[in-house]
Scaffold this motif. Structure first.
Motif, PDB file in Angstrom:
ATOM      1  N   LYS A  79      -6.044  12.574   9.344  1.00 36.98           N
ATOM      2  CA  LYS A  79      -6.547  12.865  10.688  1.00 36.98           C
ATOM      3  C   LYS A  79      -8.067  12.998  10.718  1.00 36.98           C
ATOM      4  O   LYS A  79      -8.647  13.270  11.764  1.00 36.98           O
ATOM      5  CB  LYS A  79      -5.911  14.148  11.228  1.00 36.98           C
ATOM      6  N   GLY A  80      -8.690  12.834   9.575  1.00 39.25           N
ATOM      7  CA  GLY A  80     -10.143  12.894   9.523  1.00 39.25           C
ATOM      8  C   GLY A  80     -10.727  14.287   9.619  1.00 39.25           C
ATOM      9  O   GLY A  80     -11.912  14.451   9.934  1.00 39.25           O
ATOM     10  N   GLN A  81      -9.918  15.317   9.306  1.00 35.05           N
ATOM     11  CA  GLN A  81     -10.416  16.688   9.432  1.00 35.05           C
ATOM     12  C   GLN A  81     -11.510  17.010   8.408  1.00 35.05           C
ATOM     13  O   GLN A  81     -12.234  17.987   8.586  1.00 35.05           O
ATOM     14  CB  GLN A  81      -9.246  17.676   9.301  1.00 35.05           C
ATOM     15  N   ASN A  82     -11.621  16.200   7.377  1.00 35.41           N
ATOM     16  CA  ASN A  82     -12.697  16.408   6.403  1.00 35.41           C
ATOM     17  C   ASN A  82     -14.069  16.041   6.976  1.00 35.41           C
ATOM     18  O   ASN A  82     -15.093  16.315   6.358  1.00 35.41           O
ATOM     19  CB  ASN A  82     -12.428  15.605   5.133  1.00 35.41           C
ATOM     20  N   HIS A  83     -14.087  15.434   8.157  1.00 34.44           N
ATOM     21  CA  HIS A  83     -15.352  15.105   8.814  1.00 34.44           C
ATOM     22  C   HIS A  83     -15.690  16.076   9.943  1.00 34.44           C
ATOM     23  O   HIS A  83     -16.694  15.878  10.641  1.00 34.44           O
ATOM     24  CB  HIS A  83     -15.303  13.675   9.373  1.00 34.44           C
ATOM     25  N   SER A  84     -14.874  17.101  10.124  1.00 35.70           N
ATOM     26  CA  SER A  84     -15.128  18.068  11.191  1.00 35.70           C
ATOM     27  C   SER A  84     -16.372  18.896  10.875  1.00 35.70           C
ATOM     28  O   SER A  84     -16.733  19.086   9.706  1.00 35.70           O
ATOM     29  CB  SER A  84     -13.926  18.996  11.376  1.00 35.70           C
ATOM     30  N   MET A 161       0.979   2.918   1.470  1.00 31.05           N
ATOM     31  CA  MET A 161       0.173   3.328   2.615  1.00 31.05           C
ATOM     32  C   MET A 161      -0.328   2.145   3.445  1.00 31.05           C
ATOM     33  O   MET A 161      -0.283   2.177   4.679  1.00 31.05           O
ATOM     34  CB  MET A 161      -1.007   4.184   2.155  1.00 31.05           C
ATOM     35  N   LEU A 162      -0.798   1.095   2.792  1.00 28.03           N
ATOM     36  CA  LEU A 162      -1.317  -0.058   3.529  1.00 28.03           C
ATOM     37  C   LEU A 162      -0.204  -0.817   4.260  1.00 28.03           C
ATOM     38  O   LEU A 162      -0.279  -1.003   5.483  1.00 28.03           O
ATOM     39  CB  LEU A 162      -2.097  -0.980   2.600  1.00 28.03           C
ATOM     40  N   PRO A 163       0.846  -1.247   3.582  1.00 30.67           N
ATOM     41  CA  PRO A 163       1.856  -2.043   4.289  1.00 30.67           C
ATOM     42  C   PRO A 163       2.749  -1.229   5.232  1.00 30.67           C
ATOM     43  O   PRO A 163       3.127  -1.717   6.298  1.00 30.67           O
ATOM     44  CB  PRO A 163       2.680  -2.662   3.155  1.00 30.67           C
ATOM     45  N   ILE A 164       3.085   0.003   4.869  1.00 30.84           N
ATOM     46  CA  ILE A 164       4.046   0.781   5.665  1.00 30.84           C
ATOM     47  C   ILE A 164       3.351   1.633   6.717  1.00 30.84           C
ATOM     48  O   ILE A 164       3.722   1.619   7.901  1.00 30.84           O
ATOM     49  CB  ILE A 164       4.910   1.667   4.740  1.00 30.84           C
ATOM     50  N   PHE A 165       2.330   2.364   6.317  1.00 34.69           N
ATOM     51  CA  PHE A 165       1.665   3.291   7.241  1.00 34.69           C
ATOM     52  C   PHE A 165       0.670   2.568   8.148  1.00 34.69           C
ATOM     53  O   PHE A 165       0.612   2.821   9.350  1.00 34.69           O
ATOM     54  CB  PHE A 165       0.965   4.389   6.442  1.00 34.69           C
ATOM     55  N   LEU A 166      -0.107   1.648   7.574  1.00 33.96           N
ATOM     56  CA  LEU A 166      -1.138   0.971   8.358  1.00 33.96           C
ATOM     57  C   LEU A 166      -0.724  -0.431   8.813  1.00 33.96           C
ATOM     58  O   LEU A 166      -1.439  -1.070   9.591  1.00 33.96           O
ATOM     59  CB  LEU A 166      -2.435   0.879   7.549  1.00 33.96           C
ATOM     60  N   GLY A 167       0.422  -0.910   8.330  1.00 33.87           N
ATOM     61  CA  GLY A 167       0.885  -2.232   8.737  1.00 33.87           C
ATOM     62  C   GLY A 167      -0.025  -3.350   8.282  1.00 33.87           C
ATOM     63  O   GLY A 167      -0.142  -4.380   8.949  1.00 33.87           O
ATOM     64  N   LYS A 274      -9.834   2.233   8.570  1.00 32.25           N
ATOM     65  CA  LYS A 274     -10.143   0.877   8.140  1.00 32.25           C
ATOM     66  C   LYS A 274     -11.123   0.827   6.966  1.00 32.25           C
ATOM     67  O   LYS A 274     -10.882   0.115   5.974  1.00 32.25           O
ATOM     68  CB  LYS A 274     -10.672   0.057   9.309  1.00 32.25           C
ATOM     69  N   PRO A 275     -12.241   1.571   7.005  1.00 32.47           N
ATOM     70  CA  PRO A 275     -13.157   1.531   5.849  1.00 32.47           C
ATOM     71  C   PRO A 275     -12.507   1.997   4.554  1.00 32.47           C
ATOM     72  O   PRO A 275     -12.750   1.439   3.479  1.00 32.47           O
ATOM     73  CB  PRO A 275     -14.302   2.476   6.270  1.00 32.47           C
ATOM     74  N   LEU A 276     -11.644   3.030   4.659  1.00 28.02           N
ATOM     75  CA  LEU A 276     -10.952   3.541   3.479  1.00 28.02           C
ATOM     76  C   LEU A 276      -9.970   2.503   2.957  1.00 28.02           C
ATOM     77  O   LEU A 276      -9.878   2.271   1.739  1.00 28.02           O
ATOM     78  CB  LEU A 276     -10.216   4.830   3.824  1.00 28.02           C
ATOM     79  N   ALA A 277      -9.248   1.859   3.874  1.00 22.58           N
ATOM     80  CA  ALA A 277      -8.259   0.862   3.474  1.00 22.58           C
ATOM     81  C   ALA A 277      -8.903  -0.270   2.696  1.00 22.58           C
ATOM     82  O   ALA A 277      -8.330  -0.795   1.731  1.00 22.58           O
ATOM     83  CB  ALA A 277      -7.526   0.337   4.707  1.00 22.58           C
ATOM     84  N   GLN A 278     -10.093  -0.646   3.095  1.00 25.81           N
ATOM     85  CA  GLN A 278     -10.789  -1.756   2.430  1.00 25.81           C
ATOM     86  C   GLN A 278     -11.112  -1.428   0.969  1.00 25.81           C
ATOM     87  O   GLN A 278     -11.198  -2.332   0.132  1.00 25.81           O
ATOM     88  CB  GLN A 278     -12.071  -2.110   3.188  1.00 25.81           C
ATOM     89  N   LEU A 279     -11.280  -0.140   0.679  1.00 23.48           N
ATOM     90  CA  LEU A 279     -11.596   0.273  -0.688  1.00 23.48           C
ATOM     91  C   LEU A 279     -10.430   0.033  -1.632  1.00 23.48           C
ATOM     92  O   LEU A 279     -10.614  -0.093  -2.848  1.00 23.48           O
ATOM     93  CB  LEU A 279     -11.969   1.751  -0.726  1.00 23.48           C
ATOM     94  N   PHE A 280      -9.212  -0.013  -1.094  1.00 24.40           N
ATOM     95  CA  PHE A 280      -8.022  -0.109  -1.924  1.00 24.40           C
ATOM     96  C   PHE A 280      -7.450  -1.517  -2.005  1.00 24.40           C
ATOM     97  O   PHE A 280      -6.347  -1.711  -2.512  1.00 24.40           O
ATOM     98  CB  PHE A 280      -6.961   0.875  -1.423  1.00 24.40           C
ATOM     99  N   LEU A 281      -8.175  -2.486  -1.499  1.00 24.06           N
ATOM    100  CA  LEU A 281      -7.730  -3.883  -1.579  1.00 24.06           C
ATOM    101  C   LEU A 281      -8.504  -4.638  -2.677  1.00 24.06           C
ATOM    102  O   LEU A 281      -9.586  -4.240  -3.049  1.00 24.06           O
ATOM    103  CB  LEU A 281      -7.919  -4.564  -0.235  1.00 24.06           C
TER     104      LEU A 281
END
Length: 281
Positions: A79-84, A161-167, A274-281
């Motif tokens: 949820k991005g709470q680490n950026h609060s 996480m990528l295929p199931i959670f983020l599609g 999206k930026p985080l997802a790119q790190l894992f590809l």
């Protein structure tokens, strides 16, 4: 009460009595030698964690196992709470785990584990005083950041996480390369660090084992049975779980093991991740 004052009266009762006698809102200055100020209660230890994160689980297990009293502050990474704004005041690096001990704050999981071990005088086996035994723990903690951590995290994200959670589709060759790198790191874990010992740094469990096992549960949560073809590693896992306590181990990994059941991310979350997802590809 905060303590006992003159003639057995508590501090607050005594202050009230003196204020009434003098007709003011506070005791007269010359009475300060009689009536010392009530010390402010000390802030307790706070741990900012998301148990979806492997280093957070290591810190959580260590604190619980060693009966360290702390207030759990959950930070939901998805949820991005680490950026609060509130969390950034605690850790400007915007990462978990983070520690707040009164006015003192600390980031980075290894630093937090060693701080807790020293402050609360955890049993020596967690971070041994013996020079060479401690060096073995340090050696593993230094290696894992760019080896096992990377391959375990990428495996979980690419398989689940990528295929199931983020599609998001993961190219088969990308996943194959990641699994090959994971296998290479697991072999190094056995050959270089575990060898024929009960635990990574010798005959007793240490923080190195906690950091390692929480990493390995990442691919396990995504359906990778990494222990099936590795009996030595499987036996080590059983010893670690027994040393920690099976109930605590399950408790710490409950969020992770349910991650496969997360509902698909909405559009806003997909965009944010999206930026985080790119790190894992």
């Amino acid at each position: 009460m905060g303590g006992e004052g003159v003639a057995g009266l508590g501090y607050q009762e005594l202050r009230t009595s003196l204020c009434w006698v003098t007709g003011g809102t506070r005791p007269l200055p010359f009475l300060s030698w009689v009536l010392p100020a009530v010390p402010a209660p000390a802030m307790g230890l706070e741990l900012y964690l998301d148990l979806l994160s492997q280093p957070c689980r290591a810190v959580y297990i260590f604190a619980k196992k060693n009966s360290i009293p702390f207030e759990l502050r959950t930070v939901d990474l998805l949820k991005g709470q680490n950026h609060s704004d509130d969390f950034v005041q605690v850790n400007p690096l915007r990462k978990v785990p983070a520690l707040k001990d009164g006015d003192f704050t600390l980031a980075e999981s290894v630093a937090i584990l060693l701080y807790l071990a020293r402050k609360y005088e955890a049993p020596d086996h967690w971070y041994p005083q013996d020079l060479q035994a401690r060096a073995r723990v340090d050696e593993y903690l230094s290696w894992q950041h760019t080896a096992l951590r990377t391959s375990c995290t990428r495996t979980m994200w690419q398989k689940m996480m990528l295929p199931i959670f983020l599609g998001q589709r993961v190219p088969p060759e990308t996943l194959a390369n990641t699994l090959a790198e994971l296998d290479r790191c697991l072999q190094l874990l056995e050959d270089k660090f575990l060898k024929d010992q009960d635990f990574l740094a010798g005959p007793h469990i240490s923080v190195a084992d906690l950091v390692a096992i929480t990493e390995l549960m990442h691919p396990v949560s995504a359906g990778c049975d990494i222990f099936k073809s590795r009996p030595k590693l499987a036996a080590w896992r059983q010893r670690v779980e027994a040393a920690v306590g099976e109930d605590l181990f399950r408790e710490a990994h409950a969020v992770l093991m349910k991650a496969k059941d997360l509902p698909p991310a909405d559009t806003a979350m997909k965009e944010r991740l999206k930026p985080l997802a790119q790190l894992f590809l």
